[in-house]
Motif scaffolding. Structure first.
Motif, mmCIF file in Angstrom:
data_model
loop_
_atom_site.group_PDB
_atom_site.id
_atom_site.type_symbol
_atom_site.label_atom_id
_atom_site.label_comp_id
_atom_site.label_asym_id
_atom_site.label_seq_id
_atom_site.Cartn_x
_atom_site.Cartn_y
_atom_site.Cartn_z
ATOM 1 N N LEU A 124 1.523 -1.985 -0.157
ATOM 2 C CA LEU A 124 -0.118 0.086 0.079
ATOM 3 C C LEU A 124 0.929 1.125 0.685
ATOM 4 O O LEU A 124 0.597 2.447 -0.655
ATOM 5 C CB LEU A 124 -0.474 0.076 1.121
ATOM 6 N N ASP A 125 1.487 1.669 1.048
ATOM 7 C CA ASP A 125 3.306 2.578 0.519
ATOM 8 C C ASP A 125 3.300 2.607 -0.892
ATOM 9 O O ASP A 125 3.687 3.940 -0.919
ATOM 10 C CB ASP A 125 3.949 2.639 2.162
ATOM 11 N N ARG A 126 3.861 1.473 -1.417
ATOM 12 C CA ARG A 126 4.630 1.667 -2.052
ATOM 13 C C ARG A 126 3.805 2.256 -3.644
ATOM 14 O O ARG A 126 3.583 2.868 -4.674
ATOM 15 C CB ARG A 126 4.679 0.427 -2.697
ATOM 16 N N ALA A 127 2.141 1.618 -3.866
ATOM 17 C CA ALA A 127 0.947 1.811 -4.046
ATOM 18 C C ALA A 127 0.698 3.227 -3.836
ATOM 19 O O ALA A 127 0.518 3.709 -5.115
ATOM 20 C CB ALA A 127 -0.049 0.988 -3.681
ATOM 21 N N LEU A 128 1.285 4.003 -2.925
ATOM 22 C CA LEU A 128 0.791 5.379 -2.520
ATOM 23 C C LEU A 128 1.577 6.311 -3.569
ATOM 24 O O LEU A 128 1.351 7.566 -3.285
ATOM 25 C CB LEU A 128 1.104 5.945 -1.459
ATOM 26 N N ARG A 129 3.368 5.332 -3.629
ATOM 27 C CA ARG A 129 4.111 6.034 -3.971
ATOM 28 C C ARG A 129 3.749 7.066 -5.672
ATOM 29 O O ARG A 129 4.848 7.194 -6.362
ATOM 30 C CB ARG A 129 5.302 6.298 -3.457
ATOM 31 N N THR A 130 3.037 5.866 -6.054
ATOM 32 C CA THR A 130 3.368 5.368 -7.470
ATOM 33 C C THR A 130 2.211 6.193 -7.638
ATOM 34 O O THR A 130 1.542 6.691 -9.312
ATOM 35 C CB THR A 130 3.473 4.327 -8.217
ATOM 36 N N GLY A 131 1.175 6.317 -7.338
ATOM 37 C CA GLY A 131 -0.286 7.109 -7.579
ATOM 38 C C GLY A 131 -1.528 6.306 -8.420
ATOM 39 O O GLY A 131 -1.857 6.751 -9.498
ATOM 40 N N ALA A 132 -1.131 4.876 -8.269
ATOM 41 C CA ALA A 132 -1.964 4.544 -8.078
ATOM 42 C C ALA A 132 -3.530 3.791 -7.964
ATOM 43 O O ALA A 132 -4.328 3.235 -8.494
ATOM 44 C CB ALA A 132 -1.263 2.658 -8.082
ATOM 45 N N LEU A 133 -3.583 5.158 -6.716
ATOM 46 C CA LEU A 133 -4.630 4.707 -6.238
ATOM 47 C C LEU A 133 -6.065 5.128 -5.715
ATOM 48 O O LEU A 133 -5.871 5.849 -5.079
ATOM 49 C CB LEU A 133 -4.595 3.923 -4.043
ATOM 50 N N GLY A 134 -5.876 6.360 -7.498
ATOM 51 C CA GLY A 134 -7.456 7.271 -6.828
ATOM 52 C C GLY A 134 -8.641 7.169 -7.470
ATOM 53 O O GLY A 134 -8.962 7.377 -6.199
ATOM 54 N N ASP A 135 -8.479 5.325 -7.480
ATOM 55 C CA ASP A 135 -9.937 4.844 -7.489
ATOM 56 C C ASP A 135 -10.716 4.457 -5.903
ATOM 57 O O ASP A 135 -11.258 4.665 -5.126
ATOM 58 C CB ASP A 135 -10.423 3.715 -8.009
ATOM 59 N N PHE A 136 -9.583 4.061 -5.161
ATOM 60 C CA PHE A 136 -9.524 3.444 -4.043
ATOM 61 C C PHE A 136 -9.692 4.521 -2.950
ATOM 62 O O PHE A 136 -10.477 3.890 -1.468
ATOM 63 C CB PHE A 136 -8.052 2.674 -3.920
ATOM 64 N N VAL A 137 -9.211 6.189 -3.066
ATOM 65 C CA VAL A 137 -9.125 7.276 -2.408
ATOM 66 C C VAL A 137 -10.226 7.824 -2.277
ATOM 67 O O VAL A 137 -10.430 7.969 -1.526
ATOM 68 C CB VAL A 137 -7.802 8.156 -2.267
ATOM 69 N N ARG A 138 -10.665 7.346 -3.602
ATOM 70 C CA ARG A 138 -12.242 8.616 -3.962
ATOM 71 C C ARG A 138 -13.172 7.686 -2.822
ATOM 72 O O ARG A 138 -14.015 8.110 -2.877
ATOM 73 C CB ARG A 138 -12.504 8.047 -5.798
ATOM 74 N N SER A 139 -12.790 6.173 -3.390
ATOM 75 C CA SER A 139 -14.150 5.212 -2.288
ATOM 76 C C SER A 139 -14.115 6.066 -0.443
ATOM 77 O O SER A 139 -14.703 5.523 -0.406
ATOM 78 C CB SER A 139 -14.207 3.841 -2.311
ATOM 79 N N LEU A 140 -12.886 6.461 -0.269
ATOM 80 C CA LEU A 140 -13.318 6.630 1.132
ATOM 81 C C LEU A 140 -13.369 8.033 0.985
ATOM 82 O O LEU A 140 -13.820 8.526 2.185
ATOM 83 C CB LEU A 140 -11.453 5.919 1.349
ATOM 84 N N GLY A 141 -13.696 8.552 0.480
ATOM 85 C CA GLY A 141 -14.585 9.899 0.655
ATOM 86 C C GLY A 141 -13.517 10.825 0.372
ATOM 87 O O GLY A 141 -13.594 11.465 0.969
ATOM 88 N N LEU A 142 -12.414 10.320 0.650
ATOM 89 C CA LEU A 142 -10.561 11.291 0.555
ATOM 90 C C LEU A 142 -11.319 12.154 -1.320
ATOM 91 O O LEU A 142 -11.492 11.570 -2.188
ATOM 92 C CB LEU A 142 -9.622 10.317 0.485
ATOM 93 N N PRO A 143 -10.007 13.213 -1.436
ATOM 94 C CA PRO A 143 -9.771 14.128 -2.304
ATOM 95 C C PRO A 143 -8.850 13.504 -2.937
ATOM 96 O O PRO A 143 -8.210 12.133 -3.325
ATOM 97 C CB PRO A 143 -9.021 15.231 -2.265
ATOM 98 N N GLU A 144 -8.572 13.381 -5.031
ATOM 99 C CA GLU A 144 -7.980 12.703 -5.239
ATOM 100 C C GLU A 144 -6.207 12.842 -5.414
ATOM 101 O O GLU A 144 -5.437 11.861 -5.931
ATOM 102 C CB GLU A 144 -7.952 12.682 -7.279
ATOM 103 N N SER A 145 -5.721 14.135 -4.770
ATOM 104 C CA SER A 145 -4.687 14.098 -4.235
ATOM 105 C C SER A 145 -4.340 13.637 -3.482
ATOM 106 O O SER A 145 -2.998 13.210 -3.446
ATOM 107 C CB SER A 145 -4.342 15.822 -3.629
ATOM 108 N N ALA A 146 -5.076 12.027 -2.700
ATOM 109 C CA ALA A 146 -4.249 11.640 -1.663
ATOM 110 C C ALA A 146 -3.924 10.819 -2.243
ATOM 111 O O ALA A 146 -3.290 10.000 -1.227
ATOM 112 C CB ALA A 146 -6.157 11.445 -0.383
ATOM 113 N N ALA A 147 -4.638 10.428 -3.295
ATOM 114 C CA ALA A 147 -3.756 9.351 -3.817
ATOM 115 C C ALA A 147 -1.895 9.531 -4.692
ATOM 116 O O ALA A 147 -1.631 8.964 -5.242
ATOM 117 C CB ALA A 147 -4.318 8.735 -5.370
#
Length: 307
Positions: A257-280
């Motif tokens: 998860l740490d690695r995926a966040l650093r590659t910008g790979a979790l746009g859909d995931f953070v949006r599903s948590l109600g977070l802004p796209e910038s959180a990815a």
């Protein structure tokens, strides 16, 4: 704009920031392309795909089908700055050049080591946060991961989670969890912050012991066979959760998860948590967004009470 690098038809094994480099015609010189990209390794119907993706557009620039043991990702010794690599093949003289684009060199060796281990054996479990892992335990770690029938908490790379509150979790408990994460992460810069440090065994154990009322909110994320019995004591529940969060699959999942966040790979995931796209866009951005969400929800609750 954040592009979901894991939006492929196969299972994403690993991904990290990397650009392409090209051999200058008629010479042995290699020129790095400035395009922001990522190397993504996927398993599609038993076939390993080595892909290079443009991180801005999501376009796949290269998609190579690799056979176990045929390819190696090696550092170019003539590289003056040490971050140029070549993908070489045993079966041919093909060469594909790349350069690592992460702002820090701290995990270069870890990314490359895990890539080469996976190219040699696609079934092996990648060891993220390798600085804390004894190499002698690598084989047992892989075996333990392979024998796990269901993923433990946070094991999936891009889990399809619901934005609603999990069963058994009250909004107050969820807000308290977010607040605790905020309190543990508000002190480090992006370059210093690692999810593996924030969710360390020591931090989690302290959380379990100091906030036993939150433990039931974790049960929906634990495989059924690991759930505590109804008559388990609080101490037994803490010990069970400690064993789960100390397990190699869980530690590997946190690092993934740490690695995926650093590659910008979790746009859909953070949006599903109600977070802004910038959180990815990084670990720090992800945790800051959680803290801001908790602050806003806490403020909204206070206003409702005043009304």
């Amino acid at each position: 704009m954040s592009v979901d690098l894991t939006s492929t038809s196969g299972r994403t094994i690993l991904a990290f920031k990397a650009g392409r480099a090209f051999r200058r015609a008629g010479t042995n010189f290699v020129d790095a392309s400035p395009t922001k990209g990522a190397i993504v390794l996927t398993n599609e119907d038993g076939l390993i795909h080595f892909m290079w993706k443009d991180r801005t557009t999501g376009e796949v620039g290269e998609d190579l089908i690799l056979f176990p043991g045929d390819a190696k990702f090696e550092k170019v010794p003539q590289s003056s700055w040490g971050r140029t690599y070549v993908l070489k093949f045993e079966s041919s003289d093909q060469k594909h050049f790349f350069w690592l684009q992460d702002s820090s060199t701290r995990r270069d060796e870890e990314f490359v080591t895990n890539l080469n281990r996976t190219l040699a054996d696609p079934d092996i479990i990648a060891i993220w946060d390798a600085r804390n892992v004894d190499p002698a335990s690598e084989a047992s770690t892989s075996a333990a991961g392979a024998s796990t029938s269901q993923p433990s908490m946070a094991q999936q790379n891009t889990p399809a989670v619901s934005a609603s509150t999990p069963a058994g979790t009250t909004p107050e408990q969820l807000e308290q969890l977010r607040g605790l994460v905020s309190s543990m992460t508000g002190f480090a810069s992006e370059d210093e912050l690692w999810l593996t440090d924030v969710l360390s065994s020591q931090n989690l154990l302290q959380l379990f012991r100091s906030h036993p009322e939150l433990l039931p909110s974790l049960f929906p994320h634990i495989p059924p066979e690991l759930l505590p019995s109804s008559d388990a004591t609080p101490q037994q529940v803490v010990e069970l959760l400690q064993r789960t969060t100390n397990s190699p699959p869980f530690r590997s999942a946190v690092a993934q998860l740490d690695r995926a966040l650093r590659t910008g790979a979790l746009g859909d995931f953070v949006r599903s948590l109600g977070l802004p796209e910038s959180a990815a866009t990084g670990v720090g951005a992800f945790l800051a967004a959680i803290a801001e969400q908790a602050r806003q929800e806490g403020g909204a609750e206070e206003r409702m009470e005043e009304d």
